[in-house]
Scaffold this motif. Structure first.
Motif, short mmCIF file in Angstrom:
data_model
loop_
_atom_site.label_atom_id
_atom_site.label_comp_id
_atom_site.label_asym_id
_atom_site.label_seq_id
_atom_site.Cartn_x
_atom_site.Cartn_y
_atom_site.Cartn_z
N LEU A 167 0.85 -1.19 0.00
CA LEU A 167 0.00 0.00 0.00
C LEU A 167 0.89 1.23 0.00
CD1 LEU A 167 -3.13 0.69 2.22
CD2 LEU A 167 -1.27 2.36 2.11
N VAL A 168 0.60 2.15 -0.90
CA VAL A 168 1.26 3.46 -0.87
C VAL A 168 0.18 4.52 -0.93
CG1 VAL A 168 3.42 2.66 -1.90
CG2 VAL A 168 1.60 3.49 -3.38
N SER A 169 0.43 5.63 -0.24
CA SER A 169 -0.59 6.67 -0.10
C SER A 169 0.07 8.03 -0.03
CB SER A 169 -1.41 6.41 1.17
OG SER A 169 -2.38 7.41 1.39
N LEU A 170 -0.67 9.04 -0.44
CA LEU A 170 -0.18 10.41 -0.38
C LEU A 170 -1.14 11.28 0.42
CD1 LEU A 170 1.03 11.17 -4.02
CD2 LEU A 170 2.47 10.92 -1.99
N PRO A 197 3.41 9.46 12.90
CA PRO A 197 4.66 9.86 12.22
C PRO A 197 4.92 9.01 10.98
CG PRO A 197 4.99 9.70 14.61
CD PRO A 197 3.63 9.14 14.33
N PHE A 198 5.10 9.70 9.85
CA PHE A 198 5.21 8.98 8.59
C PHE A 198 6.37 7.98 8.61
CE2 PHE A 198 3.03 12.38 5.70
CZ PHE A 198 1.94 12.37 6.55
N LEU A 255 3.56 6.15 3.35
CA LEU A 255 2.76 7.38 3.30
C LEU A 255 3.70 8.56 3.16
CD1 LEU A 255 0.14 9.06 3.70
CD2 LEU A 255 0.51 8.86 6.17
N GLY A 256 3.38 9.47 2.24
CA GLY A 256 4.22 10.65 2.04
C GLY A 256 3.40 11.88 1.74
N LEU A 257 4.08 13.00 1.64
CA LEU A 257 3.48 14.28 1.30
C LEU A 257 3.65 14.59 -0.18
CD1 LEU A 257 4.77 16.51 4.25
CD2 LEU A 257 2.37 15.89 3.85
#
Length: 384
Positions: A167-170, A197-198, A255-257
């Motif tokens: 899973l990857v998410s923004l 915290p990411f 998870l990132g910005l």
């Protein structure tokens, strides 16, 4: 207040902020992760978009999906969740304008059953309808108010494949134009990153798990392994519930910005942000009055005590001032990330007071039987 008590409060608040700055995964830094290398194989992707009364934004959102520069097979299903404003028709018109009618399928969600939240039911129905044919390798869950930059999907797939994630998410860039948005929205992302915290969420060795529901790419194999959305069907904070389920099943998440993919959802008044927070805050506290009281005390000590003690704390004003300075230092990167003046950063105590009040209101709404209200519909937790 006795001076010794004031000094103790200021010292504890300063210790909290030193821990937050140095010991919580540097959550306050707003680094955008470097782009990964493209994969050798581009898996097939299905975007599932739940939509309920999104006429104002759905056309832009669908257009951004249709214009994705993706080398693999990609299609979109919009699940119209009983909209009354022509959402489905506007989505079809966007596909027609782009000359890609064959890329978009619009379906209607069945009536919402008991124990389900509306978004998860709509997402689950979208997945169920397409899995009966040629199922995709990946599901791309995104909201009807998100405008994706043209290479967003390709970059997400490259990260998922290159880092062997499930899973990857923004966390997309939220709208920050009105005074209320400038006052409250950067802090919303700041508080989310503090809670999840990411760096810890992205570490397979840690239990922390988080995702941002507006932009989630998930392997079909991971979706099936966790039992689909039925496994989290009553979750109000559905994105983090999905991330936890994937991580607990042995999956790897990230998870990132991002600055380039953005939310179209406007929050013109403080009341609009307040309702967003009040919808889920008490659910995050598991509907516990004890956790609510502890959260209120913790927020007061962390955010409110420093400015109060700077003014009224006597000899405690200096450690209180250092705590306020540390708070400002931590918040400043998020303020700059949203392109705002650093003069907003010292206002975090006042901002936190608004969020604290919205959290208390979330509990009030729950006790009045209005918990999870969104777009005229209540979300009821399963009692089983």
């Amino acid at each position: 207040m006795p001076v010794s008590a004031a000094l103790l409060l200021a010292s504890v608040s300063l210790a909290i902020w030193l821990y937050l700055l140095l010991g919580r995964g540097f959550f306050w830094l707003t680094r955008v992760a470097p782009l990964p290398a493209p994969p050798t194989h581009w898996p097939s992707v299905l975007a599932v978009v739940p939509a309920r009364n999104e006429a104002a934004v759905v056309g832009t959102a669908i257009d951004s999906l249709l214009r994705q520069q993706y080398a693999g097979r990609f299609s979109i299903v919009l699940v119209d969740d009983h909209s009354e404003d022509g959402t489905a028709e506007i989505a079809r018109e966007a596909a027609a304008r782009a000359g890609k009618n064959d890329c978009l399928r619009v379906v209607s969600a069945p009536p919402l059953p008991g124990g389900w939240t509306g978004k998860l039911w709509a997402l689950g129905e979208g997945v169920r309808l397409v899995r009966e044919g040629d199922p995709p390798d990946l599901f791309f869950f995104t909201d009807a108010d998100i405008a994706h930059h043209a290479t967003n999907l390709a970059e997400l797939v490259a990260r998922l494949e290159g880092e062997r994630r499930d899973l990857v998410s923004l966390m997309v860039r939220l709208r920050c134009e009105s005074w209320a948005e400038r006052f409250l929205i950067p802090a919303f992302v700041f508080f989310f990153a503090m809670l999840y915290p990411f760096a810890r969420s992205n570490d397979p060795r840690r239990r922390t798990a988080a995702a941002a529901g507006g932009c989630v790419l998930l392997r079909r194999s991971a979706y099936e392994r966790i039992g689909g959305f039925a496994a989290i069907h009553a979750a109000l904070i559905d994105d983090c519930a999905l991330a936890r389920a994937v991580k607990r099943s042995g999956g790897s998440i990230w998870l990132g910005l991002t600055q380039r993919t953005r939310s179209l959802r406007p929050y013109p008044q403080i009341a609009d942000v307040w309702r967003m927070v009040a919808r889920t805050a008490f659910d995050q506290l598991h509907h516990s009055p004890i956790l609510l009281a502890g959260t209120a005390a913790g927020l007061a000590l962390t955010y409110l005590a420093p400015p109060i003690l700077v003014v009224f704390g006597g000899e405690a004003r200096w450690p209180a001032a250092l705590a306020w300075a540390a708070m400002t230092l931590a918040y400043a990167p998020m303020v700059r990330f949203y392109g705002l003046s650093l003069l907003w950063a010292p206002l975090l105590p006042a901002i936190a007071l608004v969020y604290l009040a919205a959290t208390v209101d979330s509990a009030r709404r729950y006790w009045l039987g209005r918990g999870g209200e969104w777009k005229g519909r209540m979300a009821w937790r399963s009692q089983s």
